[in-house]
Design an enzyme around this catalytic site. Structure first.
Site, short mmCIF file in Angstrom:
data_model
loop_
_atom_site.label_atom_id
_atom_site.label_comp_id
_atom_site.label_asym_id
_atom_site.label_seq_id
_atom_site.Cartn_x
_atom_site.Cartn_y
_atom_site.Cartn_z
N HIS A 128 0.93 -1.40 -0.02
CA HIS A 128 -0.05 0.00 0.06
C HIS A 128 0.84 1.34 0.07
CE1 HIS A 128 -3.76 -2.22 0.47
NE2 HIS A 128 -3.36 -2.62 1.55
N ASP A 165 -2.61 -10.46 -2.53
CA ASP A 165 -3.22 -10.07 -1.44
C ASP A 165 -4.62 -9.78 -1.61
OD1 ASP A 165 -2.15 -8.73 1.44
OD2 ASP A 165 -3.82 -7.80 0.64
N HIS A 167 -6.32 -7.17 -0.82
CA HIS A 167 -6.41 -5.71 -1.03
C HIS A 167 -5.69 -5.44 -2.28
CE1 HIS A 167 -6.83 -6.31 3.35
NE2 HIS A 167 -7.99 -5.45 3.25
N ASP A 254 -4.74 -12.85 3.27
CA ASP A 254 -6.11 -12.36 3.70
C ASP A 254 -7.32 -12.76 2.92
OD1 ASP A 254 -5.04 -10.51 2.07
OD2 ASP A 254 -5.11 -8.73 3.38
ZN LIG Z 1 -4.08 -7.12 2.55
#
Ligand SMILES: [Zn+2]
Length: 354
Positions: A128, A165, A167, A254
């Site tokens: 991120h 991931d 996200h 995740d």
């Molecule tokens: Zn994540």
């Protein structure tokens, strides 16, 4: 040939102040525990790699000086919030450099041929972190720093990053959005339902980078079968045609069906298949090399069994993990995934053959 594992107990010394913070040191303690339980480090196919610290030059080739100094000063002052989710402690700056340096050392050992591939068990995570901003538990973008290191220090022209991931890796997308040297492919939970709200199929890159940024957003509760369908229909043919000299995997666990932060529904079977596939793709890279770097993953079983099965597949350890798959509606998500895949093929056909 052996598989390297980068690990250091120093990674436990980044301690977000809030005791309930999901990106806690416990994550790595759990991973280390399961690898010890399965005697992974004693296996002759495994080699432990000591991480090194990334240099300021390594980091500043990707991030702004302002971000670098902000993380440094916040840590030196004893810690503090860089955004509501991203909390530095006293040693965070040093440990973030050790995380980026861990991925650099993992790729370096692969390039030198000491190991065939490597898994970097690191924290804090990185995907991120944008050029100018720490966010989403991430300070410096470990995988982006390693990709850039390969381009600059090993004169590579083509590095592929596969981000699994749950996200979207907005930071990695941001850093390489105008680059044709780094191919970024991300599978993630639909941005309408998931942090950080980026990663739409329309975002294909700009300038020279057009066609080298590929987002595959998937509906919450997507299970193994449609997920692997998207991998095989989009990610595999593009990586194959890109002919990368090196592959990096941003590995978040995740996407596991029990994860408390997101809502995907994968089992360990998906991770096994993904790493079998990446290993196969990497046979066309220099030295068959690829490196996996830990990103997110917040459920105990997802992290433990996910990392275990991934390393097993990378090294050929033959470890089997049995589990009952989640009971979800496969058909609805399969149909949706097929539509997303068809739309992507349509917009990407100007750049890649399907
Ligand atoms: Zn994540």
């Amino acid at each position: 040939m052996t598989t390297g594992i980068v690990y250091s107990p120093e990674y436990l010394e980044h301690i977000p102040t809030r005791s309930t913070h999901p990106e806690a040191r416990r994550r790595l303690i759990l991973i280390k525990q399961i690898l010890d339980e399965y005697n992974v480090f004693a296996n002759p196919l495994i080699q432990l790699i000591e991480p090194k610290t990334a240099t300021p030059e390594d980091v500043l080739a990707v991030h702004s000086e302002k971000l670098f100094e902000l993380v440094k000063h916040t840590s030196e002052e004893g810690g503090g919030y860089l955004d509501p989710d991203t909390v530095a402690s006293q040693r965070t700056f040093e440990i973030a450099l050790l995380a980026a340096g861990g991925v650099i050392e993992a790729v370096e050992q692969c390039v030198q041929g000491t190991v065939e591939n490597s898994f970097a068990i690191i924290r804090p995570p990185g995907h991120h972190a944008t050029k100018k901003r720490a966010m989403g538990f991430c300070f410096f973008n470990n995988v982006a720093i390693a990709a850039n290191y390969l381009l600059k220090n090993h004169e590579m022209d083509r590095v592929a990053i596969l981000d699994i991931d749950s996200h979207h890796g907005n930071g990695t997308q941001d850093i390489f959005y105008d680059s044709s040297e780094v191919l970024y492919i991300s599978l993630h939970q639909d941005p309408l339902t998931c942090y950080p709200g980026t990663g739409y199929i329309e975002d294909l890159g700009v300038g020279k980078g057009l066609g080298y940024n590929v987002n595959i957003p998937l509906r919450p509760l997507t299970t193994d079968e449609p997920y692997l369908y998207a991998v095989n229909e989009i990610a595999v043919p593009i990586i194959d045609q890109f002919e990368p000299e090196f592959i990096l995997v941003s590995a978040g666990y995740d996407t596991y069906y029990r994860d408390p932060l997101t809502h995907m529904a994968l089992t360990t079977y998906a991770y096994k298949e993904i790493f079998r596939t990446v290993k196969e793709l990497s046979t066309k890279c220099k030295n068959n090399a690829f490196v996996t770097a830990l990103e997110g993953g917040y459920s105990q079983r997802g992290l433990q069994m996910g990392v275990l099965i991934s390393i097993s597949e990378m090294a050929g350890l033959g470890i089997e993990v049995e589990e009952a798959p989640p009971e979800e509606n496969h058909d609805i998500n399969y149909e949706y995934t097929q539509k997303i895949v068809a739309k992507l093929k349509n917009s990407l056909s100007a750049f890649w053959n399907f």
